[in-house]
Design a protein around this motif. Sequence first.
Motif: not given
Length: 249
Positions: A195-196, A211, A214
């Motif tokens: 994830n980020y 992403s 997002e």
Amino acid sequence: MSVKPCRFAMLQFDSQQDSMKNYNRPEWRAFRSEVIRLHDGVCNRCQRGPDDGVTLQVHHNIYLPKRLPWQYPYEACEALCKGCHAQEHGKIMPQTGWEHFGDYDDLGGLDGECELCGTAIRYVFPVYHSKWGTMEVGEVCCDHLTSSDYATNQMRHAKRRSRFVFSNRWSAGKSGSPSIVQKGVALSIVPDGTNYKIRMNGTIGKLQFGSVLEAKMKAFDLIDSGAAHAYFLKRKLRSDRQRHRHDQQ
């Protein structure tokens, strides 16, 4: 063979007939005239009167059991034209009193249809009226029904966010993460496993995103709304208070 109507249906019909008779009584006609006079002889909603070709009626804003139509206090009634009276009772679609609710939906193309005007739409705004229910409409009809700039402002926000997300000002930071400076905030999108997360002015947030796109969109909302600046200002004030207490010791 003849079929006799059931007793309940007959009683219901008799009740409706008695109710209608009340509106032919001289007491009602006098009460009706006084309510209309108290409203200056015009509709309380659209401000039109007989000179504009409309018929005025009296609407009871509340229901008082066991009272005849003319036994209500004047302040519990209002003068309405036939059109506004019909809207009040949900017989025709109201033109005012609508509210927007929830988030708008982006269909990605002109794949939707405004339920008010029938125009093909991409952005769908849900609106609600207590006497009519819900509808899904486009930007223009949303603002028209709600008498606001809500949809217009949402579209402006969406366009600004799109320009930010796809801006050529983004660059690879020291760690290779997408980075940018927006309204004085040093921003980067950092990986966190699969994830980020968002890093602003060196502080990494707790929220995870599936992403980079997002994360960029959320970062824009935080900065554009002022929430990010408010957070850093609060941190600065707390740090200043702690430093002040330390200096006084």
